[in-house]
Scaffold this motif. Structure first.
Motif, PDB file in Angstrom:
ATOM      1  N   ASP A 242      31.320  37.264  53.439  1.00 15.73           N
ATOM      2  CA  ASP A 242      30.279  36.750  54.178  1.00 15.73           C
ATOM      3  C   ASP A 242      31.013  35.965  54.542  1.00 15.73           C
ATOM      4  OD1 ASP A 242      28.255  38.359  52.571  1.00 15.73           O
ATOM      5  OD2 ASP A 242      28.335  36.837  50.986  1.00 15.73           O
ATOM      6  N   SER A 243      30.262  34.941  55.168  1.00 13.98           N
ATOM      7  CA  SER A 243      31.121  33.626  57.017  1.00 13.98           C
ATOM      8  C   SER A 243      30.423  32.468  55.807  1.00 13.98           C
ATOM      9  CB  SER A 243      30.776  33.744  58.071  1.00 13.98           C
ATOM     10  OG  SER A 243      29.018  33.219  57.766  1.00 13.98           O
ATOM     11  N   ASP A 244      30.178  32.187  54.495  1.00 10.77           N
ATOM     12  CA  ASP A 244      29.873  30.866  54.048  1.00 10.77           C
ATOM     13  C   ASP A 244      31.300  30.505  53.247  1.00 10.77           C
ATOM     14  OD1 ASP A 244      29.869  32.531  52.378  1.00 10.77           O
ATOM     15  OD2 ASP A 244      27.936  32.144  51.681  1.00 10.77           O
ATOM     16  N   GLY A 245      32.550  31.030  52.634  1.00 11.66           N
ATOM     17  CA  GLY A 245      33.481  30.674  52.550  1.00 11.66           C
ATOM     18  C   GLY A 245      33.430  30.638  50.944  1.00 11.66           C
ATOM     19  N   GLU A 246      31.876  31.784  50.712  1.00  8.52           N
ATOM     20  CA  GLU A 246      31.740  31.847  49.172  1.00  8.52           C
ATOM     21  C   GLU A 246      33.054  33.383  48.673  1.00  8.52           C
ATOM     22  OE1 GLU A 246      28.664  32.895  47.728  1.00  8.52           O
ATOM     23  OE2 GLU A 246      27.724  30.992  47.917  1.00  8.52           O
ATOM     24  N   ASP A 247      33.416  34.272  49.828  1.00  6.17           N
ATOM     25  CA  ASP A 247      34.258  35.380  49.891  1.00  6.17           C
ATOM     26  C   ASP A 247      35.666  34.633  50.547  1.00  6.17           C
ATOM     27  OD1 ASP A 247      32.253  37.060  48.916  1.00  6.17           O
ATOM     28  OD2 ASP A 247      32.077  37.843  50.966  1.00  6.17           O
ATOM     29  N   ASP A 248      36.730  34.471  49.478  1.00  7.76           N
ATOM     30  CA  ASP A 248      38.390  33.928  49.822  1.00  7.76           C
ATOM     31  C   ASP A 248      38.673  35.038  50.809  1.00  7.76           C
ATOM     32  OD1 ASP A 248      40.206  32.351  49.784  1.00  7.76           O
ATOM     33  OD2 ASP A 248      40.497  32.365  47.576  1.00  7.76           O
ATOM     34  N   PRO A 249      39.321  34.589  52.086  1.00 12.30           N
ATOM     35  CA  PRO A 249      39.491  34.829  52.819  1.00 12.30           C
ATOM     36  C   PRO A 249      40.834  35.398  52.421  1.00 12.30           C
ATOM     37  CG  PRO A 249      38.478  32.743  54.198  1.00 12.30           C
ATOM     38  CD  PRO A 249      38.648  32.790  52.812  1.00 12.30           C
ATOM     39  N   HIS A 250      41.785  34.773  51.016  1.00 12.28           N
ATOM     40  CA  HIS A 250      42.932  34.871  50.861  1.00 12.28           C
ATOM     41  C   HIS A 250      42.938  36.086  50.119  1.00 12.28           C
ATOM     42  CE1 HIS A 250      43.647  31.006  51.279  1.00 12.28           C
ATOM     43  NE2 HIS A 250      45.272  30.921  51.458  1.00 12.28           N
ATOM     44  N   ALA A 251      41.998  37.174  50.120  1.00 15.20           N
ATOM     45  CA  ALA A 251      41.221  38.269  49.142  1.00 15.20           C
ATOM     46  C   ALA A 251      42.301  39.070  50.497  1.00 15.20           C
ATOM     47  CB  ALA A 251      40.321  38.032  48.782  1.00 15.20           C
ATOM     48  N   ILE A 252      41.536  38.907  51.649  1.00 19.00           N
ATOM     49  CA  ILE A 252      42.001  40.212  52.517  1.00 19.00           C
ATOM     50  C   ILE A 252      43.120  40.625  52.642  1.00 19.00           C
ATOM     51  CG2 ILE A 252      42.479  40.382  54.814  1.00 19.00           C
ATOM     52  CD1 ILE A 252      39.803  39.050  55.234  1.00 19.00           C
ATOM     53  N   LEU A 253      44.380  39.406  51.880  1.00 22.00           N
ATOM     54  CA  LEU A 253      46.132  39.792  51.948  1.00 22.00           C
ATOM     55  C   LEU A 253      46.547  41.159  51.005  1.00 22.00           C
ATOM     56  CD1 LEU A 253      47.577  36.188  52.786  1.00 22.00           C
ATOM     57  CD2 LEU A 253      46.848  37.734  53.533  1.00 22.00           C
ATOM     58  N   ASN A 254      45.238  40.865  50.243  1.00 22.54           N
ATOM     59  CA  ASN A 254      44.900  41.687  48.959  1.00 22.54           C
ATOM     60  C   ASN A 254      45.060  43.698  49.255  1.00 22.54           C
ATOM     61  OD1 ASN A 254      46.870  40.073  47.028  1.00 22.54           O
ATOM     62  ND2 ASN A 254      44.810  39.428  46.072  1.00 22.54           N
ATOM     63  N   LEU A 255      43.070  42.643  50.412  1.00 25.34           N
ATOM     64  CA  LEU A 255      42.676  43.973  50.032  1.00 25.34           C
ATOM     65  C   LEU A 255      43.636  45.266  51.595  1.00 25.34           C
ATOM     66  CD1 LEU A 255      39.890  43.199  52.002  1.00 25.34           C
ATOM     67  CD2 LEU A 255      39.755  44.433  49.421  1.00 25.34           C
ATOM     68  N   LEU A 256      44.744  44.602  52.249  1.00 24.15           N
ATOM     69  CA  LEU A 256      46.004  44.927  53.025  1.00 24.15           C
ATOM     70  C   LEU A 256      46.417  45.855  52.368  1.00 24.15           C
ATOM     71  CD1 LEU A 256      46.475  42.225  55.804  1.00 24.15           C
ATOM     72  CD2 LEU A 256      44.422  44.087  56.187  1.00 24.15           C
ATOM     73  N   VAL A 257      46.788  46.275  51.194  1.00 24.74           N
ATOM     74  CA  VAL A 257      47.560  46.558  50.072  1.00 24.74           C
ATOM     75  C   VAL A 257      47.256  47.693  49.947  1.00 24.74           C
ATOM     76  CG1 VAL A 257      48.837  46.492  47.957  1.00 24.74           C
ATOM     77  CG2 VAL A 257      48.831  44.416  49.230  1.00 24.74           C
ATOM     78  N   HIS A 258      46.029  48.177  50.095  1.00 24.22           N
ATOM     79  CA  HIS A 258      45.604  49.449  50.008  1.00 24.22           C
ATOM     80  C   HIS A 258      45.029  50.061  51.131  1.00 24.22           C
ATOM     81  CE1 HIS A 258      45.410  48.187  45.392  1.00 24.22           C
ATOM     82  NE2 HIS A 258      44.498  46.923  46.023  1.00 24.22           N
TER      83      HIS A 258
ATOM     84  N   TYR B 128      40.255  48.072  43.712  1.00 17.78           N
ATOM     85  CA  TYR B 128      39.134  47.567  43.093  1.00 17.78           C
ATOM     86  C   TYR B 128      40.370  45.961  43.237  1.00 17.78           C
ATOM     87  CZ  TYR B 128      36.386  50.670  41.587  1.00 17.78           C
ATOM     88  OH  TYR B 128      34.787  51.529  41.265  1.00 17.78           O
ATOM     89  N   ILE B 129      40.301  44.937  43.665  1.00 17.84           N
ATOM     90  CA  ILE B 129      41.156  43.445  43.588  1.00 17.84           C
ATOM     91  C   ILE B 129      39.734  43.342  43.154  1.00 17.84           C
ATOM     92  CG2 ILE B 129      42.479  44.005  45.111  1.00 17.84           C
ATOM     93  CD1 ILE B 129      41.185  42.195  47.058  1.00 17.84           C
ATOM     94  N   THR B 130      40.830  42.174  42.349  1.00 20.81           N
ATOM     95  CA  THR B 130      39.680  40.611  41.541  1.00 20.81           C
ATOM     96  C   THR B 130      40.284  39.193  42.207  1.00 20.81           C
ATOM     97  OG1 THR B 130      39.366  41.818  38.991  1.00 20.81           O
ATOM     98  CG2 THR B 130      38.649  39.495  39.416  1.00 20.81           C
ATOM     99  N   CYS B 131      38.779  38.876  42.828  1.00 15.72           N
ATOM    100  CA  CYS B 131      38.897  37.365  43.181  1.00 15.72           C
ATOM    101  C   CYS B 131      37.277  36.809  42.831  1.00 15.72           C
ATOM    102  CB  CYS B 131      38.679  37.711  44.702  1.00 15.72           C
ATOM    103  SG  CYS B 131      39.329  36.029  45.801  1.00 15.72           S
ATOM    104  N   ASP B 132      38.198  35.841  42.461  1.00 16.33           N
ATOM    105  CA  ASP B 132      37.140  34.516  42.095  1.00 16.33           C
ATOM    106  C   ASP B 132      36.394  34.172  43.749  1.00 16.33           C
ATOM    107  OD1 ASP B 132      38.430  34.231  39.490  1.00 16.33           O
ATOM    108  OD2 ASP B 132      39.088  33.013  39.959  1.00 16.33           O
ATOM    109  N   ARG B 133      34.821  34.184  43.081  1.00 18.29           N
ATOM    110  CA  ARG B 133      33.883  33.628  44.693  1.00 18.29           C
ATOM    111  C   ARG B 133      34.264  31.814  44.459  1.00 18.29           C
ATOM    112  NH1 ARG B 133      30.446  36.317  47.905  1.00 18.29           N
ATOM    113  NH2 ARG B 133      28.655  35.201  46.884  1.00 18.29           N
ATOM    114  N   GLN B 134      34.294  31.635  45.744  1.00 22.11           N
ATOM    115  CA  GLN B 134      34.567  30.455  45.545  1.00 22.11           C
ATOM    116  C   GLN B 134      32.931  29.419  45.546  1.00 22.11           C
ATOM    117  OE1 GLN B 134      37.873  29.967  45.914  1.00 22.11           O
ATOM    118  NE2 GLN B 134      38.499  31.382  45.364  1.00 22.11           N
ATOM    119  N   LYS B 135      33.358  28.160  46.428  1.00 18.53           N
ATOM    120  CA  LYS B 135      32.463  27.167  46.732  1.00 18.53           C
ATOM    121  C   LYS B 135      31.890  27.685  47.634  1.00 18.53           C
ATOM    122  CE  LYS B 135      32.673  23.465  42.352  1.00 18.53           C
ATOM    123  NZ  LYS B 135      32.600  21.962  42.657  1.00 18.53           N
TER     124      LYS B 135
END
Length: 320
Positions: A99-115, A190-197
């Motif tokens: 999503d593009s509203d900021g609730e999906d944390d872009p930093h989680a992409i770094l963990n996605l790239l590991v898998h 699966y990776i876990t990431c908190d939903r952002q504001k």
């Protein structure tokens, strides 16, 4: 292309929020050895979102913006589908949806790239920032989804998929992307990431929207719902036959028959069984209609149009 990823993100009436999101994305990804094509799908916004996006350019050399603007509003899931249809033509093998509203944390992409070995990498939602009533409603929704599908729905659209999964999603279409992915066979990580504001503005996911969203997710499991109604019909039909047998036994072999109650219960069970089988038949019809409709939605419906300053963006033309 190796080390090249597509990021698909829908937006609707986000104004400055979408620009802040893109800047956050750039700040997170600019110093890593990967290239990203960010596909922003403007879902027929009525504010200044499109104007702001058409003027935006990444400064980082490893990020490129492709803008899709839908002529008609298709909703969040429809916008994701159109974005995936476009991304299918890119020379990449991994696709990230967020999503593009900021609730999906872009930093989680770094963990996605590991898998890299996984067909699908889901971002499981950790802590949420919604109101308590929304969180309670979401908890019961997950229980209902689990009861019907025997699967956990603890993730949303935020994920990374490979081209095989992308081909499946664009070939058959979907109503609820996350629920569709939960059905796909393959290697799930699966990776876990908190939903952002949210970066700005108000969330478009209200409690009523959650209810509607829940029904759409269950639609992806239409076969399971239909089997549930069929099992209900078989159970009620068995009870009806048993009750009829009990009525005859009471009437002809005992003196304990109570006038009226047996026939009332029989009529009630019979009507309930008819309703159950009716849902099953209607569901089969709708499922087939949906199948043929999805066949017609597999082709991308967009046209490339040059924009000002010799840059390009895309506009989707859809017949209303």
């Amino acid at each position: 292309m190796e080390n090249h990823y597509a990021i698909v993100t829908p937006c609707y009436n986000e104004n400055e929020t979408i620009i802040k999101f893109l800047l956050s994305l750039e700040d997170t990804l600019r110093n890593i050895p990967y290239h990203f094509t960010v596909v922003v799908v403007n879902d027929c916004s009525t504010d200044h979102t499109l104007d702001l996006l058409s003027k935006f350019r990444f400064k980082a050399n490893n990020l490129k913006l492709d803008l899709l603007s839908l002529r008609v509003n298709l909703g969040h899931q429809g916008a994701i589908h159109q974005g995936l249809l476009y991304a299918k033509g890119l020379n990449v093998d991994k696709f990230i949806v967020m999503d593009s509203d900021g609730e999906d944390d872009p930093h989680a992409i770094l963990n996605l790239l590991v898998h890299q070995e996984a067909d699908i990498v889901h971002v499981v939602r950790g802590k949420r920032n919604e109101r308590i009533f929304f969180r309670i409603a979401y908890f019961f929704y997950k229980l209902l989804f689990r009861a019907i599908t025997k699967k956990d729905m603890n993730f949303g659209n935020f994920c990374m998929i490979n081209r095989r999964v992308l081909n499946a999603a664009t070939h058959t279409s979907f109503i609820h992307f996350a629920a569709f992915l939960s059905k796909v066979r393959g290697n799930h990580a699966y990776i876990t990431c908190d939903r952002q504001k949210r970066i700005g503005g108000e969330s478009k996911m209200k409690t009523s929207s959650l209810i509607y969203h829940a029904f759409k997710s269950l639609t992806e499991y239409a076969e399971d719902l239909l089997m549930l109604f069929l099992k209900l019909f078989i159970f009620l039909a068995t009870c009806f036959v048993g009750l009829i047998g009990y009525i005859f036994y009471q009437k002809f072999f005992t003196d304990d028959a109570i006038l009226g109650w047996a026939s009332t219960m029989s009529v009630g069970l019979f009507n309930t069984a008819l309703i159950a089988i009716g849902f099953y038949v209607i569901g089969i019809i709708l499922l087939n209609i949906s199948h043929y409709r999805n066949i017609s939605s597999r082709e991308p419906l967009y046209e490339r149009i040059p924009s000002k300053n010799e840059h390009e963006y895309l506009t989707i033309f859809l017949d209303a």
